[in-house]
Design a protein around this motif. Structure first.
Motif, mmCIF file in Angstrom:
data_model
loop_
_atom_site.group_PDB
_atom_site.id
_atom_site.type_symbol
_atom_site.label_atom_id
_atom_site.label_comp_id
_atom_site.label_asym_id
_atom_site.label_seq_id
_atom_site.Cartn_x
_atom_site.Cartn_y
_atom_site.Cartn_z
ATOM 1 N N ASP A 68 0.815 -1.220 0.000
ATOM 2 C CA ASP A 68 0.000 0.000 0.000
ATOM 3 C C ASP A 68 0.847 1.267 0.000
ATOM 4 O OD1 ASP A 68 -2.264 -1.580 0.032
ATOM 5 O OD2 ASP A 68 -2.455 -1.543 2.216
ATOM 6 N N ILE A 69 2.123 1.146 0.320
ATOM 7 C CA ILE A 69 3.008 2.311 0.291
ATOM 8 C C ILE A 69 3.266 2.749 -1.149
ATOM 9 C CG2 ILE A 69 5.296 3.194 0.927
ATOM 10 C CD1 ILE A 69 5.354 1.221 3.208
ATOM 11 N N VAL A 70 3.128 1.813 -2.090
ATOM 12 C CA VAL A 70 3.487 2.086 -3.490
ATOM 13 C C VAL A 70 2.707 3.280 -4.034
ATOM 14 C CG1 VAL A 70 3.426 1.175 -5.839
ATOM 15 C CG2 VAL A 70 4.199 -0.280 -3.948
ATOM 16 N N GLU A 71 1.373 3.269 -3.879
ATOM 17 C CA GLU A 71 0.572 4.381 -4.385
ATOM 18 C C GLU A 71 0.831 5.665 -3.602
ATOM 19 O OE1 GLU A 71 -1.096 0.690 -5.835
ATOM 20 O OE2 GLU A 71 -0.779 1.336 -3.761
ATOM 21 N N ASP A 72 1.052 5.546 -2.296
ATOM 22 C CA ASP A 72 1.354 6.709 -1.477
ATOM 23 C C ASP A 72 2.642 7.373 -1.961
ATOM 24 O OD1 ASP A 72 0.538 8.179 1.027
ATOM 25 O OD2 ASP A 72 2.594 7.654 1.593
ATOM 26 N N SER A 73 3.641 6.563 -2.289
ATOM 27 C CA SER A 73 4.907 7.093 -2.802
ATOM 28 C C SER A 73 4.739 7.652 -4.216
ATOM 29 C CB SER A 73 5.969 5.988 -2.802
ATOM 30 O OG SER A 73 7.162 6.429 -3.417
ATOM 31 N N GLU A 74 3.885 7.006 -5.019
ATOM 32 C CA GLU A 74 3.672 7.480 -6.386
ATOM 33 C C GLU A 74 3.083 8.884 -6.391
ATOM 34 O OE1 GLU A 74 1.644 5.927 -10.589
ATOM 35 O OE2 GLU A 74 1.301 4.834 -8.715
ATOM 36 N N ILE A 75 2.198 9.169 -5.422
ATOM 37 C CA ILE A 75 1.650 10.516 -5.301
ATOM 38 C C ILE A 75 2.771 11.524 -5.043
ATOM 39 C CG2 ILE A 75 0.221 12.021 -3.866
ATOM 40 C CD1 ILE A 75 -1.474 10.270 -5.577
ATOM 41 N N GLN A 76 3.754 11.136 -4.235
ATOM 42 C CA GLN A 76 4.820 12.049 -3.832
ATOM 43 C C GLN A 76 5.898 12.202 -4.894
ATOM 44 O OE1 GLN A 76 6.314 10.558 -0.096
ATOM 45 N NE2 GLN A 76 4.297 10.550 0.878
ATOM 46 N N THR A 77 6.251 11.075 -5.567
ATOM 47 C CA THR A 77 7.411 11.090 -6.464
ATOM 48 C C THR A 77 7.052 11.021 -7.939
ATOM 49 O OG1 THR A 77 7.671 8.665 -6.468
ATOM 50 C CG2 THR A 77 8.732 9.892 -4.690
ATOM 51 N N GLY A 78 5.833 10.579 -8.254
ATOM 52 C CA GLY A 78 5.460 10.399 -9.652
ATOM 53 C C GLY A 78 5.961 9.102 -10.239
ATOM 54 N N ARG A 79 6.531 8.211 -9.400
ATOM 55 C CA ARG A 79 7.056 6.929 -9.887
ATOM 56 C C ARG A 79 6.500 5.797 -9.038
ATOM 57 N NH1 ARG A 79 11.431 9.942 -8.900
ATOM 58 N NH2 ARG A 79 11.930 8.609 -7.127
ATOM 59 N N ARG A 80 6.279 4.654 -9.674
ATOM 60 C CA ARG A 80 5.949 3.441 -8.938
ATOM 61 C C ARG A 80 7.260 2.717 -8.622
ATOM 62 N NH1 ARG A 80 0.683 1.883 -8.650
ATOM 63 N NH2 ARG A 80 1.309 -0.250 -8.130
ATOM 64 N N SER A 81 7.446 2.374 -7.350
ATOM 65 C CA SER A 81 8.738 1.813 -6.917
ATOM 66 C C SER A 81 8.530 0.560 -6.078
ATOM 67 C CB SER A 81 9.522 2.867 -6.120
ATOM 68 O OG SER A 81 9.692 4.050 -6.869
ATOM 69 N N GLU A 82 7.698 -0.362 -6.577
ATOM 70 C CA GLU A 82 7.429 -1.593 -5.838
ATOM 71 C C GLU A 82 8.707 -2.352 -5.497
ATOM 72 O OE1 GLU A 82 6.170 -0.755 -8.785
ATOM 73 O OE2 GLU A 82 4.030 -1.241 -8.969
ATOM 74 N N GLY A 83 9.591 -2.437 -6.487
ATOM 75 C CA GLY A 83 10.811 -3.217 -6.289
ATOM 76 C C GLY A 83 11.683 -2.678 -5.173
ATOM 77 N N ILE A 84 11.841 -1.352 -5.127
ATOM 78 C CA ILE A 84 12.688 -0.745 -4.096
ATOM 79 C C ILE A 84 12.112 -0.993 -2.706
ATOM 80 C CG2 ILE A 84 13.544 1.439 -3.173
ATOM 81 C CD1 ILE A 84 13.816 2.455 -5.995
ATOM 82 N N PHE A 85 10.794 -0.831 -2.554
ATOM 83 C CA PHE A 85 10.182 -1.018 -1.241
ATOM 84 C C PHE A 85 10.333 -2.451 -0.749
ATOM 85 C CE2 PHE A 85 7.452 2.756 -2.423
ATOM 86 C CZ PHE A 85 8.076 3.605 -1.529
ATOM 87 N N PHE A 86 10.027 -3.407 -1.598
ATOM 88 C CA PHE A 86 10.127 -4.806 -1.167
ATOM 89 C C PHE A 86 11.577 -5.233 -1.008
ATOM 90 C CE2 PHE A 86 5.703 -4.893 -2.511
ATOM 91 C CZ PHE A 86 5.138 -5.695 -1.537
ATOM 92 N N ALA A 87 12.487 -4.634 -1.777
ATOM 93 C CA ALA A 87 13.913 -4.926 -1.601
ATOM 94 C C ALA A 87 14.405 -4.427 -0.249
ATOM 95 C CB ALA A 87 14.722 -4.269 -2.721
ATOM 96 N N GLY A 88 13.941 -3.238 0.156
ATOM 97 C CA GLY A 88 14.340 -2.694 1.455
ATOM 98 C C GLY A 88 13.879 -3.567 2.598
ATOM 99 N N ILE A 89 12.630 -4.023 2.535
ATOM 100 C CA ILE A 89 12.109 -4.898 3.585
ATOM 101 C C ILE A 89 12.825 -6.242 3.568
ATOM 102 C CG2 ILE A 89 10.066 -6.122 4.381
ATOM 103 C CD1 ILE A 89 10.015 -3.126 4.945
ATOM 104 N N SER A 90 13.122 -6.743 2.361
ATOM 105 C CA SER A 90 13.832 -8.023 2.247
ATOM 106 C C SER A 90 15.206 -7.948 2.898
ATOM 107 C CB SER A 90 13.975 -8.407 0.769
ATOM 108 O OG SER A 90 14.801 -9.546 0.606
ATOM 109 N N PHE A 91 15.933 -6.857 2.638
ATOM 110 C CA PHE A 91 17.277 -6.742 3.195
ATOM 111 C C PHE A 91 17.254 -6.582 4.707
ATOM 112 C CE2 PHE A 91 20.726 -3.940 4.680
ATOM 113 C CZ PHE A 91 21.772 -4.835 4.524
ATOM 114 N N ILE A 92 16.371 -5.718 5.216
ATOM 115 C CA ILE A 92 16.371 -5.495 6.665
ATOM 116 C C ILE A 92 15.954 -6.756 7.394
ATOM 117 C CG2 ILE A 92 13.988 -4.693 6.977
ATOM 118 C CD1 ILE A 92 17.222 -3.228 8.522
#
Length: 469
Positions: A357-381
């Motif tokens: 659900d963060i994906v659309e929230d971030s898209e509003i802010q940045t104009g980009r969909r960044s599903e991969g970055i968000f799930f990569a961050g959670i995967s690494f941590i």
């Protein structure tokens, strides 16, 4: 349902790998093959350093790549053979290797396993935010994913311990067969996930508009993306939550054998009971999400689960429970374990859905969909925090004065009580911090619906603009 099953089965690959690396890799290479435990730990740490770079790179790459097979599936198909092959080779090193040569093999394999699984896990998990934008459907998707991760990892673990090793941990042929069976299951899980979601490629989100990408642009966009407030809350919550998981996993055998005095057969019964926990979580998580919303549901579930988890230990320290060796004690701990693990898995399912659900929230802010970055961050941590949990558990064992390999009956009463108290305090502290962090997550059902409405309005304006001139 076919899509949910296919997406969910992909989690089995990661579950099998995590189970092997978390519970058996150190033992196999140190106790069976003779590599010093410190060297095995060094290999795992160096592989984690590679993860720190590869996870966000693959996430960003899969967000921006343009192919006829979409953004995610080229990575999934590309990882199909490598993930199975390198996992097989990890448990089947060439005969004759020893000492530094065996360490070099282990280091190479752990790095390659991490890289190969990153190529599959990050893009495939990111599909959860693309397959549906529905608030509740995402919870269902992630529930299936976590169910199969637990189910797959647990099944292969039971196969190894009960069938392949035949009560002999030095049975080298059993370990080699485990590597073969696990790699085949991993291959099948990745293939089912890729093929089962393939038909959705035409309907998945397109990459951003073509633009000139420099190294500075890439890092600027990654930093801009992960600065999302709700993502930071989940990131820190995941860190604390998996520290608790690492403590629990590492001390599990010590608590069961030393603190409770359970025999191997009873411990095996507790392990099998987790199957029921996974099924209960698969049912509970979507219901909790629909009833309370994901954030409130995760907090309520977390409070309930993380109060129950150390409760038996605290009750024993207070002298309330039946004595060790009684059936009443065993069945009490068994029942608590089934429901507590079910609630913990349900919490993980809800938290994973919150990432989508963060994906659309971030898209509003940045104009980009960044599903991969968000799930990569959670995967690494998640990987990093589990290691921190293992380190914390080692400190607890050291303070309690318990040396690895010590027979349970030789552990003093003082050390046993210190073990139980350290476990309870470590778990409660980590989970309390986790719930505090997740309380700063800001996306509710209403916020998500508002984000979708705003994005639809923006898309409509972009489509009507050129045509009206």
């Amino acid at each position: 349902m076919a899509t949910r099953l296919a997406f969910g089965v992909g989690g089995a690959a990661e579950g099998i790998k995590n189970n092997g690396f978390d519970y058996f890799l150190l033992f196999f290479y140190s106790q069976i093959l003779g590599v010093p435990a410190a060297m095995v730990g060094l290999a795992l740490i160096l592989a984690l350093v590679v993860d720190a770079v590869s996870d966000p790179v693959v996430g960003y790459w899969s967000d921006n790549i343009r192919t006829r097979f979409g953004r995610r599936h080229p990575f999934m198909y590309g990882a199909l053979i490598p993930v199975a092959l390198v996992y097989f080779l990890t448990w089947n090193p060439p005969s004759g290797l020893a000492g530094n040569e065996l360490f070099a093999w282990l280091l190479a394999m752990t790095i390659l396993v991490r890289l190969a699984f990153t190529m599959f896990e990050v893009p495939s998990t990111a599909l959860a935010a693309e397959l549906t934008q529905d608030y509740d459907a995402r919870t269902s998707l992630m529930s299936f994913r976590y169910f199969f991760a637990w189910f797959g990892g647990l099944s292969i673990q039971i196969l190894l311990l009960w069938v392949l090793l035949q009560n002999d941990f030095t049975n080298l042929a059993g370990w080699h067969t485990y590597g073969l069976v696990a790699s085949i299951c991993i291959f099948a899980a990745v293939l089912i996930c890729a093929l089962g979601t393939h038909r959705h490629i035409p309907h998945l989100k397109p990459p951003p508009d073509t633009r000139k990408l420099t190294l500075g642009t890439v890092f600027r966009e990654i930093i801009e993306t992960i600065s999302n407030r709700s993502f930071r809350a989940l990131f820190l919550a995941t860190l604390c939550g998996f520290i608790a998981t690492g403590i629990s996993a590492t001390l599990n055998q010590y608590i069961n054998s030393i603190f409770w005095g359970f025999d191997p057969q009873q411990i095996a019964g507790l392990t099998v009971a987790v199957y029921l926990s996974a099924v209960l979580a698969l049912v509970l998580a979507p219901v909790i999400g629909r009833t309370f919303g994901k954030k409130r549901g995760a907090i309520y579930t977390g409070i309930f689960a993380f109060t129950i988890a150390p409760l038996p230990v605290l009750l024993r320290l207070l002298g309330v429970l039946p004595p060790n060796g009684t059936e009443a004690l065993y069945y009490f701990v068994l029942c608590v374990t089934v429901f507590d693990v079910a609630l913990i898995i349900a919490y993980q399912m809800l938290a994973a859905s919150m990432v989508a659900d963060i994906v659309e929230d971030s898209e509003i802010q940045t104009g980009r969909r960044s599903e991969g970055i968000f799930f990569a961050g959670i995967s690494f941590i998640r990987k990093l925090s589990q290691g921190a949990g293992v380190l914390t558990a080692s400190v607890i064992l050291s303070i309690a004065g318990i040396v690895a390999g010590t027979s349970p009956e030789l552990v003093s009463e003082t050390s046993t009580r210190s073990l139980g108290l350290g476990y309870a305090l470590g778990v409660l502290t980590s989970w309390t911090l986790m719930l505090i962090c997740i309380s700063f997550y800001r996306i509710s059902r209403e916020t998500h619906d508002e984000n979708l409405s705003r994005l639809r309005a923006l898309e409509g304006a972009q489509e009507s603009g050129p045509g009206s001139q």
